[in-house]
Design an enzyme around this catalytic site. Sequence first.
Site, PDB file in Angstrom:
ATOM      1  N   GLU A 188       0.829  -1.207   0.000  1.00  0.00           N
ATOM      2  CA  GLU A 188       0.000   0.000   0.000  1.00  0.00           C
ATOM      3  C   GLU A 188       0.866   1.261   0.000  1.00  0.00           C
ATOM      4  O   GLU A 188       0.620   2.214  -0.753  1.00  0.00           O
ATOM      5  CB  GLU A 188      -0.923   0.006   1.227  1.00  0.00           C
ATOM      6  CG  GLU A 188      -1.868  -1.177   1.303  1.00  0.00           C
ATOM      7  CD  GLU A 188      -1.299  -2.349   2.086  1.00  0.00           C
ATOM      8  OE1 GLU A 188      -2.101  -3.186   2.542  1.00  0.00           O
ATOM      9  OE2 GLU A 188      -0.048  -2.427   2.236  1.00  0.00           O
ATOM     10  N   HIS A 213     -24.503  12.348  20.789  1.00  0.00           N
ATOM     11  CA  HIS A 213     -25.666  12.374  19.904  1.00  0.00           C
ATOM     12  C   HIS A 213     -25.626  11.220  18.909  1.00  0.00           C
ATOM     13  O   HIS A 213     -26.341  11.238  17.911  1.00  0.00           O
ATOM     14  CB  HIS A 213     -25.725  13.717  19.163  1.00  0.00           C
ATOM     15  CG  HIS A 213     -25.849  14.886  20.086  1.00  0.00           C
ATOM     16  ND1 HIS A 213     -27.067  15.405  20.470  1.00  0.00           N
ATOM     17  CD2 HIS A 213     -24.918  15.620  20.745  1.00  0.00           C
ATOM     18  CE1 HIS A 213     -26.881  16.411  21.300  1.00  0.00           C
ATOM     19  NE2 HIS A 213     -25.578  16.564  21.480  1.00  0.00           N
ATOM     20  N   GLU A 272      -4.583  -5.139  17.749  1.00  0.00           N
ATOM     21  CA  GLU A 272      -3.530  -5.863  17.042  1.00  0.00           C
ATOM     22  C   GLU A 272      -2.591  -6.540  18.030  1.00  0.00           C
ATOM     23  O   GLU A 272      -1.992  -7.573  17.723  1.00  0.00           O
ATOM     24  CB  GLU A 272      -2.752  -4.910  16.129  1.00  0.00           C
ATOM     25  CG  GLU A 272      -1.838  -5.606  15.137  1.00  0.00           C
ATOM     26  CD  GLU A 272      -1.320  -4.671  14.064  1.00  0.00           C
ATOM     27  OE1 GLU A 272      -2.054  -4.429  13.083  1.00  0.00           O
ATOM     28  OE2 GLU A 272      -0.187  -4.171  14.194  1.00  0.00           O
TER      29      GLU A 272
END
Length: 549
Positions: A211, A383, A352
Amino acid sequence: MLPTTLPAWQALAEHRRATAHLHLRERFAAEPNRFERMHAELNGLLLDYSKNLISEDTLDLLCRLADESGAAELRRQMYAGGKINLSEHRAVLHTALRLPENAAPVYVDDINIVPQVHAELNRALDFAERLQNGTHTGCTGLPIRDVVNIGIGGSDLGPRMVAQALAPYRQNLNVHFAANLDSADLDGILRHVAPETTLFIVASKSFRTPETLLNAQAARRWFLQSGRSEADIAQHFAAVSANVEAAAEFGIAPQNVFGMFDWVGGRYSVWSAIGLPVMCAIGREHFREFLLGGRDMDEHFLHAPWRRNIPALLALIGIWQQNFCGSTSHIVIPYSHGLRRLPTHLQQLDMESNGKGRNRHGTPVDFATGAAIWGEAGVNCQHAFFQLIHQGTQVIPVDFIVPLSGEGADDGRHLRLVANAFAQTEALMRGKSETEARAETAGRGLPESEQAALASQRSFPGNRPSNTILVERITPYTLGLILAMYEHKVFMQGAVWGINSFDQWGVEYGKELAQTILPELQGAAPAGHDASTAALIRRYRQQMGNKQP
């Protein structure tokens, strides 16, 4: 030996059966000095753990459990450089990243690592300073204005969170973070920066993380397409990596590659050169204050008795909640906009580390480990999910983190923020009986049956546990205290459970399968998959016309 066989574990199970009927409201009524006995402090950080489903007997038994599990010896081994990461035969020494230069030697394979730590730290701090003062310029001679960190996991989450939390301490560089392979992440940054004034940090120990490397190559293409040459890359790219050769092939000058140590896991590495984007954001002195906060928590965790030890108390109370009271998740709520990504960082740190189903020696465990960690910044989350934690069927422990002073204008907003935090801790503890709810509806002229129905809806069970962590304000030092506190909490829970908190084989397996699926998405014949995965691959290829993504 599994902890469930220890005498203290069995005593705790019996203790839970004997005390499960007690309500926190009753405990506070009977114990006017409960807060005085159930809080701990360190250098401006206060932990109030009195709103948990515990008594002095509970704490005594939990401390016995810590002793019987050998947590103190494992802690000693960790600080001394013992290879307690058994599956990878590695030391675990994120604490060494925070040691002063004149610290006593810490040896790994007969080498004192303290000089190595400070050599690399000073190199990174010097580089950040050159960026800040304009000594290191871009290829056109203009000063660097934007720094983009390209990493993932521990090379992104910790530094991103710390830089965001310490935004009030930012100096003259804008720091950005790109991690997602979705092109919208990096491309959204590139639209707002200029090639001639931007520096990229590629953070990958191996310089092979798919990545990170894909995003780094995309940034490299963007830079070259702006009209710059291959030779200019050296001015605009740096790396934090152990693979100097791969970084050099990419075009990064060796002097701009900052080392990583194999005895520090990614999720524990923000204190090292992985923190380079933080150094760029807040500067040398503030980063050293951050390290000092972590170091002071290290000393506290190493020397304080369990009963006054802040990380150990958090860990042991968490074990009580999970293994004896049945909680399966844990919420972290910072009442600080700057800390809004702290729950995300802690998800990786905790889940992890302790999401394991076998102990350090490979034996399956027969008890719960690794709670699901989640949360959001207050008051926003009041909320959203507070309905669930107040009146839902699950009992979910909460950590409230509350800075007493804010960073913005002193116009009453932060005062209201703090009031909300304190009110939520009290409401979760006290609850509201139907009698109290009924009294609130009195005088409204409602029929008796409607009053009763409304009172049942407006009642709250209470008896919901929470910790409150107070600091005066979020500074580099107090943030260091908080992060190291949670690191040691994770270690302590893993030690008691007998699991290895420092490997992550579950992360690796999905990466391996992705390497198999990638060529199949590009046209290779799928083979060996289950029916669902094979169908998903076919659908992708049909939709994309077998084109390479």
